[in-house]
Write a protein that holds these residues in place. Structure first.
Motif, short mmCIF file in Angstrom:
data_model
loop_
_atom_site.label_atom_id
_atom_site.label_comp_id
_atom_site.label_asym_id
_atom_site.label_seq_id
_atom_site.Cartn_x
_atom_site.Cartn_y
_atom_site.Cartn_z
N MET A 43 0.81 -1.21 0.00
CA MET A 43 0.00 0.00 0.00
C MET A 43 0.84 1.26 0.00
N MET A 44 1.97 1.22 0.70
CA MET A 44 2.86 2.37 0.68
C MET A 44 3.34 2.64 -0.74
N LEU A 45 3.73 1.56 -1.42
CA LEU A 45 4.24 1.72 -2.78
C LEU A 45 3.15 2.23 -3.70
N ILE A 46 1.97 1.64 -3.61
CA ILE A 46 0.84 2.12 -4.41
C ILE A 46 0.60 3.59 -4.14
N GLY A 47 0.63 3.96 -2.87
CA GLY A 47 0.44 5.36 -2.50
C GLY A 47 1.51 6.26 -3.11
N MET A 48 2.74 5.85 -2.96
CA MET A 48 3.84 6.66 -3.48
C MET A 48 3.78 6.78 -4.99
N LEU A 49 3.44 5.70 -5.64
CA LEU A 49 3.50 5.68 -7.11
C LEU A 49 2.34 6.45 -7.73
N GLN A 50 1.38 6.88 -6.91
CA GLN A 50 0.34 7.77 -7.44
C GLN A 50 0.98 9.04 -7.99
N HIS A 51 2.06 9.45 -7.39
CA HIS A 51 2.60 10.77 -7.67
C HIS A 51 3.37 10.82 -8.99
N GLY A 52 3.83 9.70 -9.44
CA GLY A 52 4.59 9.73 -10.69
C GLY A 52 5.62 8.64 -10.70
N PRO A 53 6.36 8.55 -11.79
CA PRO A 53 7.34 7.48 -11.91
C PRO A 53 8.49 7.69 -10.94
N TYR A 54 8.93 6.60 -10.35
CA TYR A 54 10.08 6.64 -9.47
C TYR A 54 11.03 5.52 -9.84
N ARG A 55 12.29 5.73 -9.56
CA ARG A 55 13.28 4.70 -9.81
C ARG A 55 13.38 3.78 -8.61
N THR A 57 15.86 2.85 -6.72
CA THR A 57 16.59 3.35 -5.56
C THR A 57 15.83 4.47 -4.86
N GLU A 58 15.12 5.26 -5.64
CA GLU A 58 14.28 6.29 -5.03
C GLU A 58 13.23 5.66 -4.12
N LEU A 59 12.58 4.65 -4.64
CA LEU A 59 11.55 3.97 -3.84
C LEU A 59 12.17 3.36 -2.58
N LYS A 60 13.35 2.81 -2.75
CA LYS A 60 14.02 2.22 -1.60
C LYS A 60 14.31 3.28 -0.54
N ILE A 66 12.66 -1.17 4.27
CA ILE A 66 12.43 -2.24 3.29
C ILE A 66 13.78 -2.75 2.78
N SER A 67 13.86 -4.05 2.56
CA SER A 67 15.06 -4.63 1.98
C SER A 67 14.90 -4.66 0.46
N ALA A 68 16.03 -4.69 -0.21
CA ALA A 68 15.98 -4.73 -1.67
C ALA A 68 15.17 -5.93 -2.14
N ARG A 69 15.37 -7.03 -1.45
CA ARG A 69 14.65 -8.25 -1.78
C ARG A 69 13.14 -8.02 -1.77
N MET A 70 12.65 -7.44 -0.68
CA MET A 70 11.22 -7.22 -0.54
C MET A 70 10.71 -6.16 -1.50
N LEU A 71 11.50 -5.14 -1.74
CA LEU A 71 11.07 -4.11 -2.68
C LEU A 71 10.89 -4.72 -4.06
N THR A 72 11.89 -5.47 -4.50
CA THR A 72 11.77 -6.15 -5.78
C THR A 72 10.54 -7.04 -5.82
N PHE A 73 10.41 -7.85 -4.79
CA PHE A 73 9.32 -8.82 -4.75
C PHE A 73 7.95 -8.13 -4.77
N THR A 74 7.80 -7.11 -3.95
CA THR A 74 6.52 -6.41 -3.87
C THR A 74 6.18 -5.74 -5.19
N VAL A 96 15.55 2.03 -14.17
CA VAL A 96 14.24 1.39 -14.18
C VAL A 96 13.25 2.29 -13.47
N GLU A 97 12.12 2.52 -14.10
CA GLU A 97 11.12 3.39 -13.50
C GLU A 97 9.82 2.62 -13.27
N TYR A 98 9.20 2.93 -12.17
CA TYR A 98 7.92 2.32 -11.83
C TYR A 98 6.87 3.41 -11.72
#
Lengths: 143, 143
Positions: A43-55, A57-60, A66-74, A96-98
DNA sequence: CCGCATCCTCGAGGATACTG
DNA sequence: CAGTATCCTCGAGGATGCGG
């Protein structure tokens, strides 16, 4: 089951059945969606990604803990469900942008409704918890 | 922060902050509430208890797959949060009834909103998943 | 920079047996 | 009937190191 079924607001009985039913394929899909909402990071990621594309490392950085493993997985989960779009640019170093897809942006509404409920009642809930914990302390003697 | 704050519909910025924030006491409470929604059993029980008081064993029967341990635990959580009321009658054999509190009944609305979203988009999501899985199968060779 | 593979830990939660 | 206590499993998820 008609083909080309457009998203329709289902009646409340259908929803209650979805919420309460444990078995069946529909229920499994539904539960996996609910689980995504309850998930610590989704939900945090969904919330953050409302605002626009992020890379990546930015998301991290934006998601302390959050661990890199979990960020990738989520992100993969969200991508798989069509909620997030991943765009890899063939550059060096790689970029890479999300960003949230249209579908991902519609999810924010019901989640916001839930957030509103939580926000509106959290004081009340904390009070209930304190009261409950106090009563428990009374039963179980000191310590 | 004013005292005696009545439950008020918070603005969307507040909600976004709640959703995205990781740290802070508020965030922790909020996350614990979201977690309850995502929890496998909590929502089913909240849903079932909308209909009226049920006894422990009735709930256990209505929730195939749940263990007594988890049923007890989940009900305790919901009781602690003031969402469910537990009433024990001093009879032999003992009788305990559970029902949703007024607060617990208000939770059904945002959860239904979420269920509606899930129901309305599950076909779409399944399609996305299939597409994604297919693409993966293409990358990783056969097997 | 972005991510996958591997190892390892630790706690959620099932099964079982027992009590008021 | 309505739990509690105990044991035990198993998989989520963190840490680390390598690879494109």
């Amino acid at each position: 089951m008609t083909p080309h079924q457009q998203p329709v607001q289902p009646d409340s009985d259908t929803c209650m059945r979805l919420i309460c039913d444990v078995e069946g394929e529909r229920a499994e899909v539904f539960r996996s969606i609910l689980g995504r909402v309850g998930d610590k990071w989704s939900m945090m990621l969904i919330g953050m990604l409302q605002h626009g594309p992020y890379r990546f490392t930015e998301l991290k950085r934006m998601t302390p803990g959050i661990s890199a493993r979990m960020l990738t997985f989520t992100l993969r989960q969200l991508e798989r469900d069509g909620l997030v779009q991943r765009t890899a640019y063939a550059e060096i170093p790689p970029r890479v942008e999300y960003q949230a897809t249209p579908l991902g942006r519609t999810l924010i509404d019901p989640v916001m409704a839930l957030a509103q409920w939580a926000s509106a009642h959290q004081t009340e809930i904390v009070a209930f918890r304190d009261e409950y914990d106090l009563a428990q302390e009374g039963d179980r003697p000191a310590r």
